[in-house]
Design a protein around this motif. Structure first.
Motif, short mmCIF file in Angstrom:
data_model
loop_
_atom_site.label_atom_id
_atom_site.label_comp_id
_atom_site.label_asym_id
_atom_site.label_seq_id
_atom_site.Cartn_x
_atom_site.Cartn_y
_atom_site.Cartn_z
N LEU A 17 0.94 -1.19 -0.02
CA LEU A 17 0.05 0.02 0.01
C LEU A 17 0.97 1.26 0.12
CD1 LEU A 17 0.15 1.16 3.18
CD2 LEU A 17 -1.47 -0.53 3.79
N GLU A 18 0.20 2.17 -0.27
CA GLU A 18 0.65 3.77 -0.09
C GLU A 18 -0.03 4.55 1.01
OE1 GLU A 18 1.70 5.78 -3.52
OE2 GLU A 18 2.66 4.07 -4.59
N VAL A 19 0.48 5.47 1.34
CA VAL A 19 -0.12 6.65 2.13
C VAL A 19 -0.27 7.77 1.68
CG1 VAL A 19 -0.42 7.58 4.43
CG2 VAL A 19 0.34 5.19 4.41
N ARG A 20 -1.50 8.35 1.30
CA ARG A 20 -1.27 9.84 0.80
C ARG A 20 -2.19 10.60 1.63
NH1 ARG A 20 -2.94 7.20 -4.50
NH2 ARG A 20 -0.65 6.21 -5.32
N ASP A 21 -1.94 11.75 2.16
CA ASP A 21 -2.65 12.67 2.98
C ASP A 21 -3.18 11.90 4.06
OD1 ASP A 21 -2.34 14.66 1.02
OD2 ASP A 21 -3.85 14.10 0.01
N GLY A 22 -2.65 10.94 4.63
CA GLY A 22 -2.83 10.43 5.84
C GLY A 22 -3.71 9.11 5.78
N LEU A 24 -4.71 5.59 3.54
CA LEU A 24 -4.41 4.54 2.76
C LEU A 24 -4.88 4.33 1.10
CD1 LEU A 24 -5.27 1.19 4.91
CD2 LEU A 24 -3.35 2.79 5.21
N ALA A 25 -3.78 4.10 0.29
CA ALA A 25 -4.15 4.22 -1.05
C ALA A 25 -3.44 3.13 -1.91
CB ALA A 25 -3.71 5.63 -1.73
N ASP A 26 -3.98 2.70 -2.94
CA ASP A 26 -3.53 1.82 -3.81
C ASP A 26 -3.19 0.29 -3.09
OD1 ASP A 26 -3.48 3.52 -6.00
OD2 ASP A 26 -1.22 4.23 -5.77
N THR A 42 -11.52 -7.50 -4.89
CA THR A 42 -11.80 -5.97 -5.25
C THR A 42 -12.44 -5.44 -3.94
OG1 THR A 42 -11.87 -6.72 -7.68
CG2 THR A 42 -12.87 -4.66 -6.79
N ASP A 43 -13.58 -6.14 -3.84
CA ASP A 43 -14.14 -5.60 -2.38
C ASP A 43 -13.36 -5.09 -1.13
OD1 ASP A 43 -16.21 -6.20 -4.01
OD2 ASP A 43 -17.06 -8.01 -2.66
N ILE A 44 -12.34 -6.28 -1.09
CA ILE A 44 -11.31 -5.93 0.34
C ILE A 44 -10.52 -4.90 -0.01
CG2 ILE A 44 -9.33 -7.11 1.09
CD1 ILE A 44 -10.41 -9.91 0.57
N CYS A 45 -9.76 -4.66 -1.38
CA CYS A 45 -9.08 -3.73 -1.37
C CYS A 45 -9.91 -2.21 -1.48
CB CYS A 45 -8.24 -3.71 -2.80
SG CYS A 45 -7.39 -5.25 -2.97
N ASN A 46 -11.15 -2.31 -2.00
CA ASN A 46 -11.88 -0.92 -1.99
C ASN A 46 -12.36 -0.62 -0.47
OD1 ASN A 46 -11.82 -0.79 -4.74
ND2 ASN A 46 -13.72 -1.61 -5.20
N LEU A 48 -10.30 -0.89 1.95
CA LEU A 48 -9.22 -0.51 2.69
C LEU A 48 -8.75 0.87 2.26
CD1 LEU A 48 -7.15 -4.01 2.68
CD2 LEU A 48 -8.32 -2.68 4.70
N ASN A 49 -9.02 1.27 0.97
CA ASN A 49 -8.72 2.42 0.26
C ASN A 49 -9.36 3.60 1.05
OD1 ASN A 49 -6.42 1.85 -1.61
ND2 ASN A 49 -8.13 0.89 -2.91
N GLY A 50 -8.69 4.49 1.34
CA GLY A 50 -9.05 5.72 2.16
C GLY A 50 -9.43 5.77 3.44
N LEU A 51 -9.10 4.33 4.11
CA LEU A 51 -9.26 4.23 5.61
C LEU A 51 -7.96 5.25 6.05
CD1 LEU A 51 -9.74 0.66 6.43
CD2 LEU A 51 -11.38 2.61 6.59
#
Length: 349
Positions: A17-22, A24-26, A42-46, A48-51
């Motif tokens: 993963l990456e962290v952008r603006d605090g 989780l991303a990608d 895809t559900d799992i990754c979606n 998590l993204n944005g948390l």
């Protein structure tokens, strides 16, 4: 950022993963697990993204439970395992290798001294005066060690103990009574920072903290496995059991006793519970019930201890250490006081 978590008895979960603006991303979750339908990944990754990058395990698990389709089947892993992998990728969750472990070789002590050392070393690790530690025990004389919450009169035949010269002590952890004699048992303790198991349930932490010893037993030819909640077993029967206590200073005490060459006949004389459980099976069944390591390996006890030490160091690192004078003095005082007192031994009569 990259993190991995191997589910005990299950599959590997990998998180990148990456962290952008605090946040989780990608997020990418991968591993050797099974997942149906495949679209649930895809559900799992979606989910998590944005948390928030500071999200707790509970928050991550809740997001996954809410975001994964209802008919999804996670096989060999769980949403909790995903959360641990995520936090490891973030550098929040610690692994064994994040610590510099010390190893204390067995030194014969009286039973009360062993009980005292558990509290003293847990306190030292919690205070930062001692590194996380693996300690092997040696017994100076025969003993019964009852769990913190057991009834003394229900578990122990005190008259038989006096006849056989068996000392009776009470430990700080829960669980069942143990009968030990010098050379008949392998006992070890881990004094670990609580953050090592911070993302795990109490039950999961038992399995996690004993993974290394299962590998060590495999190395000497035992098909050992973990049996919830706290047993180490093989196809031939039970080998030993674990107990655990979490101290307020942030230390986890996890200790395990495994039978090497058990005197089952004596055990059933001094332990009432053993007598009751085996009353219709006899002494021969007692020997089978707690299956000694000696009969399964044919190895000297020292060889099994060496395998355990070598395996732990190979997996987790570690260096040999020794008890300090201050630790011994503190334990001696506690052994002569609390752990020798009738009040402690009989706090549940």
């Amino acid at each position: 950022m990259h993190g991995e978590y191997k589910v005990h008895g299950g599959k590997l979960v990998v998180c990148d993963l990456e962290v952008r603006d605090g946040k989780l991303a990608d997020v990418q979750i991968a591993g050797d697990f099974f997942l149906e339908p495949a679209e649930a990944l895809t559900d799992i990754c979606n989910s998590l993204n944005g948390l928030p990058a500071a999200a707790s395990v509970e928050t991550i698990v809740a997001a996954l439970n809410a975001g994964i389709r209802a008919d999804a089947a996670l096989i060999g892993f769980s949403v909790e395992a995903i959360a641990i992998a995520v936090r490891r990728a973030l550098g929040v969750a610690k692994t064994w290798r994040d610590y510099e472990w010390e190893i204390l070789d067995g030194q014969p002590f009286a039973p009360t001294m062993h009980m005292a050392l558990e509290e003293v070393l847990a306190a030292e690790v919690g205070a930062g005066r001692r590194a996380p530690t693996l300690r092997f025990w040696e017994w100076e004389r025969p003993a019964i060690i009852i769990g913190s919450f057991q009834s003394l009169k229900n578990e122990v035949d005190m008259e038989a103990c006096r006849e056989y010269g068996v000392e009776v002590v009470r430990r700080v952890t829960g669980g069942g009574a143990m009968f030990v004699e010098p050379g008949s048992i392998i006992t070890y303790s881990l004094y670990a920072p609580a953050e090592l198991v911070a993302d795990m349930s109490f039950a999961d932490s038992y399995a996690f903290l004993d993974q290394w010893v299962l590998k060590a037993l495999n190395e000497v030819g035992i098909a050992a496995f973990y049996k919830p909640l706290n047993d180490i077993a093989s196809p031939e029967g039970k080998i030993g059991g674990a107990a655990q206590k979490r101290f307020s200073n942030g230390t986890v005490l996890h200790h395990v006793t495994m039978a090497y060459d058990m005197d089952a006949a004596k055990m059933t004389k001094v332990l009432r519970i053993g007598r009751e459980k085996l009353s219709d099976k006899g002494t021969a069944s007692a020997a089978k019930r707690v299956d000694p390591l000696k009969t399964q390996t044919g190895l000297p006890r020292e060889a099994i201890l060496k395998s355990m030490t070598d395996t732990f160091i190979g997996l987790n690192g570690g260096r040999k250490s020794a008890l300090t004078e201050a630790e011994i003095a503190a334990a001696e005082q506690l052994a002569a006081g609390k752990f020798s007192s009738d009040e402690w031994l009989n706090h549940i009569p």
